[in-house]
Design a protein around this motif. Structure first.
Motif, short mmCIF file in Angstrom:
data_model
loop_
_atom_site.label_atom_id
_atom_site.label_comp_id
_atom_site.label_asym_id
_atom_site.label_seq_id
_atom_site.Cartn_x
_atom_site.Cartn_y
_atom_site.Cartn_z
N GLU A 25 0.83 -1.21 0.00
CA GLU A 25 0.00 0.00 0.00
C GLU A 25 0.86 1.26 0.00
O GLU A 25 0.57 2.22 -0.73
CB GLU A 25 -0.96 -0.01 1.20
CG GLU A 25 -2.04 -1.07 1.07
CD GLU A 25 -2.91 -1.21 2.30
OE1 GLU A 25 -2.70 -0.46 3.30
OE2 GLU A 25 -3.81 -2.08 2.27
N GLU A 26 1.92 1.28 0.78
CA GLU A 26 2.80 2.45 0.82
C GLU A 26 3.55 2.61 -0.51
O GLU A 26 3.74 3.73 -0.98
CB GLU A 26 3.80 2.33 1.97
CG GLU A 26 4.64 3.57 2.14
CD GLU A 26 5.54 3.51 3.37
OE1 GLU A 26 6.43 4.38 3.45
OE2 GLU A 26 5.38 2.61 4.22
N GLU A 29 1.13 4.21 -2.91
CA GLU A 29 0.99 5.64 -2.59
C GLU A 29 2.17 6.44 -3.12
O GLU A 29 1.99 7.51 -3.70
CB GLU A 29 0.88 5.84 -1.08
CG GLU A 29 -0.46 5.49 -0.50
CD GLU A 29 -0.48 5.70 1.02
OE1 GLU A 29 0.27 6.57 1.53
OE2 GLU A 29 -1.24 4.97 1.68
N ASP A 33 2.26 9.39 -5.89
CA ASP A 33 2.85 10.70 -5.60
C ASP A 33 3.84 11.12 -6.68
O ASP A 33 4.01 12.30 -6.95
CB ASP A 33 3.58 10.68 -4.25
CG ASP A 33 2.64 10.62 -3.06
OD1 ASP A 33 1.42 10.83 -3.23
OD2 ASP A 33 3.14 10.33 -1.95
#
Length: 127
Positions: A25-26, A29, A33
């Motif tokens: 998930e990170e 993200e 970004d």
């Protein structure tokens, strides 16, 4: 379709695959970004057909990350279904991509085979 595409598989059918999915998930993200269009083949979407379709027809990702169980020649997705394998002969689908495979032993045979068929870089484990 061109642009910065990142394809990731996040099967979630046992503790190990769910753990990898949650830790991804990170990564997703951070990719968003950085303005990557992220294609996440999550849970039952993490199949060979979906993978090959997204790579060949729709996205031409510059970065591919595969999470799943595997061995020296293969990595699997949903419920252990093979996604990428020397035995299937579909390594060419990773042509011109950077490939990161988070699966046991995949760096032994699958990695060199993908490189020989046009993958720009392969990151994986030999043990």
């Amino acid at each position: 379709m061109s642009g910065k595409h990142f394809l990731i598989t996040t099967p979630e059918y046992d503790d190990t695959t769910t753990y990898c999915s949650k830790w991804s998930e990170e990564i997703i993200e951070k990719a968003e970004d950085k303005q990557f269009k992220v294609i996440n083949l999550n849970r039952e979407q993490a199949t060979r057909d979906n993978f090959e379709n997204r790579v060949r027809v729709q996205s031409s990702p510059i970065f591919i990350m595969l999470n799943g169980h595997g061995n020296s020649k293969s990595v699997a997705g949903h419920e252990g279904q093979l996604i990428l394998s020397c035995d299937l002969g579909n390594e060419k689908t990773t042509e011109k991509s950077i490939l990161y495979v988070r699966s046991c032993d995949c760096g032994a045979d699958l990695g060199p085979s993908c490189i020989s068929k046009g993958c720009n870089a392969f990151i994986g484990y030999k043990a």
